[in-house]
Structure formats: C-alpha cells, structure tokens
Design an enzyme around this catalytic site. Structure first.
Site, PDB file in Angstrom:
ATOM      1  N   LYS A 115       0.821  -1.242  -0.140  1.00 37.43           N
ATOM      2  CA  LYS A 115       0.019   0.080  -0.022  1.00 37.43           C
ATOM      3  C   LYS A 115       0.757   1.087  -0.143  1.00 37.43           C
ATOM      4  CE  LYS A 115       0.920   1.320   4.612  1.00 37.43           C
ATOM      5  NZ  LYS A 115       1.634   2.570   4.849  1.00 37.43           N
ATOM      6  N   ASP A 171      -2.620  -0.938  10.522  1.00 34.97           N
ATOM      7  CA  ASP A 171      -3.005  -0.937   8.726  1.00 34.97           C
ATOM      8  C   ASP A 171      -3.719  -2.291   8.432  1.00 34.97           C
ATOM      9  OD1 ASP A 171      -1.794   1.495   8.508  1.00 34.97           O
ATOM     10  OD2 ASP A 171       0.128   0.743   7.721  1.00 34.97           O
ATOM     11  N   PRO A 186       9.964  -4.877   1.397  1.00 33.07           N
ATOM     12  CA  PRO A 186      11.083  -4.742   2.504  1.00 33.07           C
ATOM     13  C   PRO A 186      10.332  -4.376   3.886  1.00 33.07           C
ATOM     14  CG  PRO A 186      10.924  -2.707   1.165  1.00 33.07           C
ATOM     15  CD  PRO A 186      10.108  -3.702   0.293  1.00 33.07           C
ATOM     16  N   GLY A 235       3.476  -1.494   4.206  1.00 34.72           N
ATOM     17  CA  GLY A 235       2.438  -2.337   4.805  1.00 34.72           C
ATOM     18  C   GLY A 235       2.705  -3.827   4.726  1.00 34.72           C
TER      19      GLY A 235
END
Length: 289
Positions: A10, A141, A99, A105
């Site tokens: 995201k 999230d 990463p 996210g």
C-alpha cells in the site's frame, strides 16, 4: 488443495497527524491505495491442527510473525464462536519481496491475506468487518487490507471510508534502511497538530506526509532519495518510511525515471489500484460464493 494469494503493498498518498490520544497512539488522516505489487502467500489447508510457516522470515520468530499470529487469531475466534472449521490447520509459504520497515504495509498485508484467505478456505464464514476488527489487534494497517478497497482513514487508521483516487503509476524506491514506526511517532519533533480537514478539502490540497520531515532529518539516505525524485515528479514518503515514491501518469514515464536511478538503488514500478489484488483473487476463486 494448494492456493496462491497476493499480499499487496500500500501507499499512504497523504498522511497527517492530527493529535495524540490518551493511550499514546496518534490520530491520523490518511489516504490508502493498494499497488499491483507485493508478496505472495501459498496456503494449503490441513487437518493436522497446526499453523506451519514453511518459509520462516529471517530475523522474525514464527511466534512473532504476523502470518502465524493472524492464523492463530482466526482459529481462536472460530473456537470462541463455536464455529467448526472445515480444516484444522494450514501450511503456509511466503515469497517475501516487500522490504521490512519500508512503509509499504508488508507485515499488515500478510496478516490480512491470511485472515481473508483462511476464512474462505476453512469456511468459517466471518464477515469482513469482523476480520478487520480482529486484525486491528495485529496492526493499525490490517483493517484496510482486509476491507480491500482504497480508503480515507481516520482514528489510528481503522475508521475507513471508501475512496477512489486516480490509479496512477508509481516509482517506489527503497533507500536501504529500515525505519521503526514507534521511533518516528516518538520523535519530539514530529508534527502532531495538523488541523483536521474534510476529505474534499484534503483531495484538493497538495498531498504531503507529516512524518517526512522527521524521517528525512534522521535518515540522510531518505533525504537524498526524496530530493532526487523531486527533480522528476511529485514525490514523498509513504507511511513512516523508509520507501519513497514518485507519481506518474503513465508506466513508461515511471520506468524512464527508474532507469536513471542511482546505481544500486532498489525499487519497482507499479500501478495504484483501488480494489485490492487480494479481493480480486478471492472473487476469482471458482468456489467463491
């Protein structure tokens, strides 16, 4: 039955911090959009009763991994609700390309993919809203990934209203550092009193990220990368970083700039999408009802 599920990245197209809450968390106003790029999870339901992550993530114990925690959480909620799953366990593999500490996210997306996919595969029948509420205990999230649509978010990021930002192309670059979200939110210099604005006002105001000034000051690698990208297109930090992104109207324009990126710079080009690839996959399953 082996099934494959996307776990998309995201972007926070904007991120404003509007106050600090009594519990220590921060109130936000942010705009989430998914990318057609991310990790991939392979899930095989099993009757052995265990949640087995067959591809451990380096540096993360299985008990702490959000993939395992999400699966265990769903199993626990099913037991509490008296729901008997069609399967008692799962073998899970992940192809991890996002990463850690990048602001994309990844961990939250992994957890959401597990919740949504296992709810489907185990036939536990919980509503997305329930999965999103439970997912919030795993990370702020997680709910937006569970809900599966681009969204304007408030609160700590869990109060979601569907949104339809332009589905632009993005060049996303990683400066090679991992950034701790708690460290950024704990920085005394972090702006914490951006005025609350309505969504229509925010959409007509140039987008920015309140975390960017702190991150650029603390990490020279991020500062250098944002400065370089700004020469080509509107660019900013996503989340608390470390990834930064530039937006373009076309894929070819994004790739042209990517070709000029400093040597050794890791990144990718992807399109922003308002419906999560996870939910497109869910709807495409032949047994989906």
């Amino acid at each position: 039955m082996i099934t494959t599920w996307p776990s998309p990245a995201k972007l926070n197209l904007f991120l404003y911090i509007t106050g600090r809450r009594p519990d220590g968390y921060h109130n936000l106003q942010t705009l989430f959009q998914f990318l057609n790029y991310g990790d991939t999870l392979t899930i095989e339901p099993q009757q052995h009763g265990e949640i087995r992550l067959l591809t451990p993530v380096a540096g993360v114990a299985d008990a702490d991994n959000l993939i395992v925690r999400a699966a265990q959480l769903l199993k626990q909620k099913a037991q509490q609700a008296g729901v008997k799953p069609a399967w008692s366990g799962a073998d899970i593999r992940i192809n991890k390309i996002l990463p850690m500490g990048g602001g994309l996210g990844g961990g939250s997306s992994n957890a959401a993919t597990v919740l949504v996919a296992l709810n489907h595969l185990w036939q536990t029948g919980f509503a997305l809203m329930e999965l999103a509420d439970w997912g919030l205990t795993l990370g702020a999230d997680v709910p937006v990934f569970v809900q599966g649509y681009a969204a304007f978010a408030e609160g700590v990021g869990e109060e979601l209203v569907p949104a339809s930002p332009a589905e632009k192309w993005y060049l996303v670059l990683h400066p090679g550092v991992s950034i701790s979200t708690p460290a950024v939110f704990g920085d005394p210099a972090l702006p914490r009193h951006t005025p609350v604005r309505d969504f229509s006002t925010l959409m007509t105001t140039p987008f920015s990220n309140d975390c960017e000034s702190v991150v650029r000051k603390r990490f020279r690698e991020v500062d250098a990368l944002v400065s370089w990208l700004l020469e080509y297109a509107p660019s900013r930090l996503t989340g608390t970083g470390a990834c930064v992104f530039a937006e373009f109207d076309t894929e070819s324009a994004a790739r042209h700039v990517f070709e000029q990126a400093p040597q050794g710079m890791h990144g990718f080009v992807a399109q922003g999408v308002n419906v999560s690839p996870l939910h497109r996959t869910l709807q495409g399953h032949p047994e989906f009802a």
